[in-house]
Design a protein around this motif. Structure first.
Motif, short mmCIF file in Angstrom:
data_model
loop_
_atom_site.label_atom_id
_atom_site.label_comp_id
_atom_site.label_asym_id
_atom_site.label_seq_id
_atom_site.Cartn_x
_atom_site.Cartn_y
_atom_site.Cartn_z
N UNK A 1 0.75 -1.27 -0.05
CA UNK A 1 -0.10 -0.03 0.04
C UNK A 1 0.89 1.10 0.10
N UNK A 2 2.46 1.06 0.04
CA UNK A 2 3.07 2.20 0.09
C UNK A 2 4.36 2.07 -0.52
N UNK A 3 5.25 2.79 -1.08
CA UNK A 3 6.47 2.36 -1.59
C UNK A 3 7.48 2.24 -0.73
N UNK A 4 7.64 2.72 0.62
CA UNK A 4 8.75 2.60 1.47
C UNK A 4 8.16 3.41 2.87
N UNK A 5 8.99 2.93 3.94
CA UNK A 5 8.66 3.74 5.22
C UNK A 5 9.83 3.66 5.91
N UNK A 6 9.80 4.64 6.93
CA UNK A 6 10.74 4.92 8.01
C UNK A 6 10.22 4.64 9.26
N UNK B 1 16.39 2.00 23.48
CA UNK B 1 17.53 2.18 22.55
C UNK B 1 16.94 2.12 20.95
N UNK B 2 16.19 2.73 20.65
CA UNK B 2 15.75 2.68 19.39
C UNK B 2 16.46 3.17 18.15
N UNK B 3 16.21 2.44 17.20
CA UNK B 3 16.82 2.75 15.76
C UNK B 3 15.59 3.09 14.81
N UNK B 4 15.84 4.02 13.96
CA UNK B 4 14.88 3.98 12.83
C UNK B 4 15.38 3.25 11.63
N UNK B 5 14.61 2.77 10.93
CA UNK B 5 14.99 1.92 9.63
C UNK B 5 14.16 2.19 8.62
N UNK B 6 14.77 2.23 7.55
CA UNK B 6 14.22 2.41 6.19
C UNK B 6 13.77 0.84 5.60
N UNK B 7 12.59 0.85 5.09
CA UNK B 7 11.85 -0.40 4.92
C UNK B 7 11.18 -0.30 3.64
N UNK B 8 11.22 -1.38 2.90
CA UNK B 8 10.29 -1.43 1.64
C UNK B 8 10.20 -3.06 1.33
N UNK B 9 9.49 -3.34 0.55
CA UNK B 9 9.24 -4.79 0.13
C UNK B 9 10.49 -5.36 -0.43
N UNK B 10 11.16 -4.39 -1.54
CA UNK B 10 12.42 -4.96 -2.38
C UNK B 10 12.75 -3.70 -3.17
N UNK B 11 13.94 -3.31 -2.64
CA UNK B 11 14.38 -1.98 -3.55
C UNK B 11 14.46 -2.27 -5.16
N UNK B 12 14.75 -3.61 -5.43
CA UNK B 12 15.00 -3.58 -6.74
C UNK B 12 13.40 -3.61 -7.55
N UNK C 1 11.03 6.33 -6.85
CA UNK C 1 11.15 5.97 -5.33
C UNK C 1 12.51 5.39 -5.21
N UNK C 2 13.13 4.60 -6.07
CA UNK C 2 14.64 3.96 -5.92
C UNK C 2 15.43 5.10 -5.81
N UNK C 3 15.36 6.21 -6.58
CA UNK C 3 16.11 7.41 -6.30
C UNK C 3 15.99 7.90 -4.93
N UNK C 4 14.93 8.21 -4.37
CA UNK C 4 14.60 8.39 -2.92
C UNK C 4 15.16 7.63 -1.71
N UNK C 5 15.06 6.30 -2.26
CA UNK C 5 15.67 5.29 -1.40
C UNK C 5 17.14 5.49 -1.34
N UNK C 6 17.95 5.34 -2.24
CA UNK C 6 19.10 5.59 -2.52
C UNK C 6 19.68 6.84 -1.66
#
Length: 311
Positions: free
Chosen positions: A154-159, A282-293, A299-304
């Motif tokens: 339902x979305x491209x990516x998340x933090x 002691x949290x960390x933020x992660x970038x997440x998506x189903x598959x960068x490829x 969206x891949x540009x933004x991920x990079x």
């Protein structure tokens, strides 16, 4: 009213957008007359359209009375589907119009409260300046909701927070986002050096409103630890929460970046930061998506770009 054979039901159920729009407007306004007015058609035409829908479905959609109309059981099932289809068509029209205006594909980015408040706005602004054709939709969600939405496509990516199980998602640590206790020196001096969650029940505690991810995290951890947290006040966003702390109203558990910003905004307040001695803080933020490829090109540009902005 007879029901169409199951084998022919799908082919028979063909409503146009005007039918669905009329049905939604009729139930929202409470009368077929007002539904017709909102759709700019005659009452006779509106009545005929709704009867046609009921004939195709083989079930009444509306309870009709002198006071207006309400949804039948079948109508109540159809209503959310109709609203969703109309919204999707509006989004499709907007996307196609954007191409005609020279704009690119829309990117949907989901992020939790801390990521939006303290980390994402500056890098996203820089990315959009460098990519004027970009159309970005940034939505705030809890980390749990972000993981579910990404897995459902339902979305491209998340933090989101690394405290949330990511399942099959592709994740990458983006930034540290530990929680700290922020409060006036006089208030925190009364706490032991090794601050635990149960110590917060003995101080004037401030927090965010229940819809925020941070409030939900603390509620879940307090429940698990058997600690009853009592808040003096709940704020709508992190900046307001930190400002209340600086005014001496109490202490609050907030992301370290937000706490550090508050000490700069309120140098005269003599604020202190204390870590909480629990693993989940002691949290960390992660970038997440189903598959960068499989991300669309922009969206891949933004991920990079966000990967390069990690620190």
């Amino acid at each position: 009213m007879s029901h169409p054979p199951r084998s022919s039901f799908r082919s028979a159920m063909r409503f146009d957008l005007q039918d669905l729009r009329l049905f939604v407007h009729t139930l929202e306004s409470g009368t077929i007359t007002q539904g017709a007015e909102r759709c700019h058609i005659t009452l006779a035409s509106a009545s005929e359209r709704i009867r046609g829908m009921e004939t195709v479905l083989g079930a009444p959609l509306l309870h009709r009375s002198k006071r207006g109309v309400t949804a039948t059981e079948a109508g109540a099932v159809l209503l959310p589907h109709a609203r969703r289809m109309l919204l999707q068509m509006e989004q499709l029209a907007g996307d196609m119009q954007a191409f005609g205006q020279g704009l690119g594909t829309r990117i949907e980015l989901l992020a939790n409260t801390s990521a939006i408040s303290e980390h994402l706005i500056a890098p996203l602004g820089a990315f959009m300046q460098a990519n004027p054709q970009l159309r970005l939709e940034l939505r705030e969600c809890t980390s749990d909701a972000i993981a579910r939405a990404l897995m459902a496509g339902e979305a491209d990516m998340g933090v989101l927070s690394n405290a949330v199980p990511a399942g099959s998602l592709h994740t990458q640590v983006w930034r540290d986002d530990p929680l700290v206790l922020l409060g006036p020196t006089r208030l925190l001096a009364a706490l032991p050096q090794d601050v635990q969650l149960n110590h917060l029940k003995d101080i004037a505690l401030l927090g965010l409103l229940p819809q925020h991810a941070l409030h939900q995290l603390m509620a879940a951890q307090a429940l698990q630890a058997g600690v009853a947290l009592r808040y003096r006040a709940l704020a709508p966003h992190l900046e307001a929460l930190c400002d209340w702390v600086a005014m001496g109203l109490g202490a609050a558990l907030v992301p370290r970046t937000a706490a550090e910003c508050a000490t700069l905004r309120w140098p005269q307040a003599r604020l202190r930061l204390r870590p909480l001695s629990v693993d989940w803080a002691a949290r960390q933020l992660v970038l997440a998506c189903r598959d960068p490829a499989q991300l669309p090109p922009q969206a891949l540009q933004l991920w990079t770009f966000l990967q390069e902005a990690a620190h």
